[in-house]
Design a protein around this motif. Sequence first.
Motif, PDB file in Angstrom:
ATOM      1  N   UNK A 117       0.606  -1.302   0.083  1.00 56.63           N
ATOM      2  CA  UNK A 117      -0.007  -0.187   0.028  1.00 56.63           C
ATOM      3  C   UNK A 117       0.901   1.193  -0.054  1.00 56.63           C
ATOM      4  N   UNK A 118       2.007   1.141   1.028  1.00 56.97           N
ATOM      5  CA  UNK A 118       2.664   2.399   0.985  1.00 56.97           C
ATOM      6  C   UNK A 118       3.535   2.581  -0.514  1.00 56.97           C
ATOM      7  N   UNK A 119       4.141   1.377  -1.015  1.00 55.18           N
ATOM      8  CA  UNK A 119       4.983   1.534  -2.209  1.00 55.18           C
ATOM      9  C   UNK A 119       3.787   2.100  -3.461  1.00 55.18           C
ATOM     10  N   UNK A 120       2.844   1.543  -3.501  1.00 55.08           N
ATOM     11  CA  UNK A 120       1.773   1.827  -4.477  1.00 55.08           C
ATOM     12  C   UNK A 120       1.616   3.404  -4.327  1.00 55.08           C
ATOM     13  N   UNK A 163      12.210  -3.272 -13.112  1.00 60.36           N
ATOM     14  CA  UNK A 163      11.558  -4.306 -12.104  1.00 60.36           C
ATOM     15  C   UNK A 163      10.271  -4.092 -11.461  1.00 60.36           C
ATOM     16  N   UNK A 164      10.511  -2.845 -11.021  1.00 57.13           N
ATOM     17  CA  UNK A 164       9.176  -2.251 -10.304  1.00 57.13           C
ATOM     18  C   UNK A 164       8.089  -1.775 -11.285  1.00 57.13           C
ATOM     19  N   UNK A 165       8.574  -1.729 -12.581  1.00 58.20           N
ATOM     20  CA  UNK A 165       7.427  -1.484 -13.715  1.00 58.20           C
ATOM     21  C   UNK A 165       6.954  -2.694 -14.092  1.00 58.20           C
ATOM     22  N   UNK A 179      -0.363  -0.866 -14.518  1.00 64.16           N
ATOM     23  CA  UNK A 179      -1.523  -0.518 -13.530  1.00 64.16           C
ATOM     24  C   UNK A 179      -1.652   0.863 -13.127  1.00 64.16           C
ATOM     25  N   UNK A 180      -0.576   1.650 -13.292  1.00 62.18           N
ATOM     26  CA  UNK A 180      -0.310   3.076 -13.062  1.00 62.18           C
ATOM     27  C   UNK A 180      -0.773   3.882 -14.256  1.00 62.18           C
ATOM     28  N   UNK A 181      -0.919   3.136 -15.430  1.00 59.19           N
ATOM     29  CA  UNK A 181      -1.158   3.842 -16.713  1.00 59.19           C
ATOM     30  C   UNK A 181      -2.690   3.271 -17.308  1.00 59.19           C
ATOM     31  N   UNK A 182      -3.721   3.704 -16.860  1.00 56.58           N
ATOM     32  CA  UNK A 182      -5.089   3.076 -17.221  1.00 56.58           C
ATOM     33  C   UNK A 182      -5.338   3.416 -18.453  1.00 56.58           C
ATOM     34  N   UNK A 191      -0.521  -5.542  -5.305  1.00 58.38           N
ATOM     35  CA  UNK A 191      -1.098  -6.346  -4.421  1.00 58.38           C
ATOM     36  C   UNK A 191      -0.887  -8.000  -5.052  1.00 58.38           C
ATOM     37  N   UNK A 192      -1.088  -8.278  -6.141  1.00 60.01           N
ATOM     38  CA  UNK A 192      -0.844  -9.243  -6.773  1.00 60.01           C
ATOM     39  C   UNK A 192       0.461  -9.924  -7.088  1.00 60.01           C
TER      40      UNK A 192
END
Length: 419
Positions: free
Chosen positions: A139-142, A163-165, A171-174, A249-250
Amino acid sequence: MTTASESARLLSIPAELIHHILAFCLPTDVANFSKICRLSFDLVYSGNDQFLWRELFLNHYDDPRKAIRTLTLDEVSFSKPFDWKYELQSRTEAEIIARHAHHAEPNERQRALETFISAALQALPTSRATEDQPSLNLQWLDRVLRETRMLNQLQTEIQAHSRLRAYISLSHDPSTDEDSRQAVAARRIDSRCFVYDIRNYRNVNYWGPFLANGSVNWTHVEHLANVVLTNLRELPGSWAATVPPLGFENTRAFSAPGPYSDTDWAGVEGTWRRYVCFMDYRDLFAFNYSNVAHGPRNPEFFRDNRFREATRLIEIKLHLVHQSQLRFHEPSPDCENVKTHYPKLYFCGTSRGVSGNEAKVEGSVCIGIDGTVRWTFVSAYGAVHNSSTLWCSKGVQLGSIASAAGIVGSWSTSMHDQG
């Protein structure tokens, strides 16, 4: 403004009570409290135990003692007392760096990204007891990465960024507004250029998304994920329900559905959904070797509105077997001699596409030298000649063991014929 007399009255409270109160504050607020006076500074930083730091950490993040550790080397490091103060300060610093990434030094950005990756890998695993309990780490990271858009500010820390992307998986680019759509379209072209560049598939990288030293090439993984997900976004509405679950989360351990056991730590057994994307062979050859679209390997090739990829949904059913029962599968050198608590697993099964064609599937899952979960699949359709298989696929689990985000990889002919 706090006066000297007010500070004196506040600090007359027993230290244990002040620590208890501070434990519910934000770390930055605790830092500000320490600046009131010498006594407040000593209350925060001069204690011999880590009670305050542990309580602060656990009120804002997952308990790292419950994290999944894939390598035995990790067990050595985790056998030492956890430095709550250092880890809390590292995450606070990483968030500050992310919010000022444009002005940060490369070594600061790298340190922040490594801290974010560590937080993702230390996320609370999903279990029957905690399946409704979200991960405070994620949650913090998102939140931090959404608010700062740090991952859109690609600098020199390419592997950590990728790696993070890859974990976020678009999901941050809807693509709900024109700017987002254009950004995703540009990223899609970059990813297609990388994924379909035949030079990126060699024996030295095991014909998959790996580096020569055996660790994961997260840039390759990110590009593979981008190609598949942008293709799925274009499919008719009935496909919407089949899109894999996305977002941090997934990536949690055991977030994928299905029973798990000591003998099936990866959640192999069961029914899987597989997405396969590919170019026509003539297009693949033209992109890599011809002068079409000012080529070879010119991004203009993918800006042609007539270009199309095939996207297939395949159902795979797998069950565990002993290695001796495999007919085609070969050892994976990228997982050899890795010290881990999770033994290599072998499996067999069948795959069936929407057209009804069935194939035999074999493979294995193991822990790589960098602690990531690796999968290898081989498959053969119809008659098999000379005891060889037709297709081979190598992939990497997004996140931790048995994550709902699934596996991302590449596939090719099993013999990797010259030309």
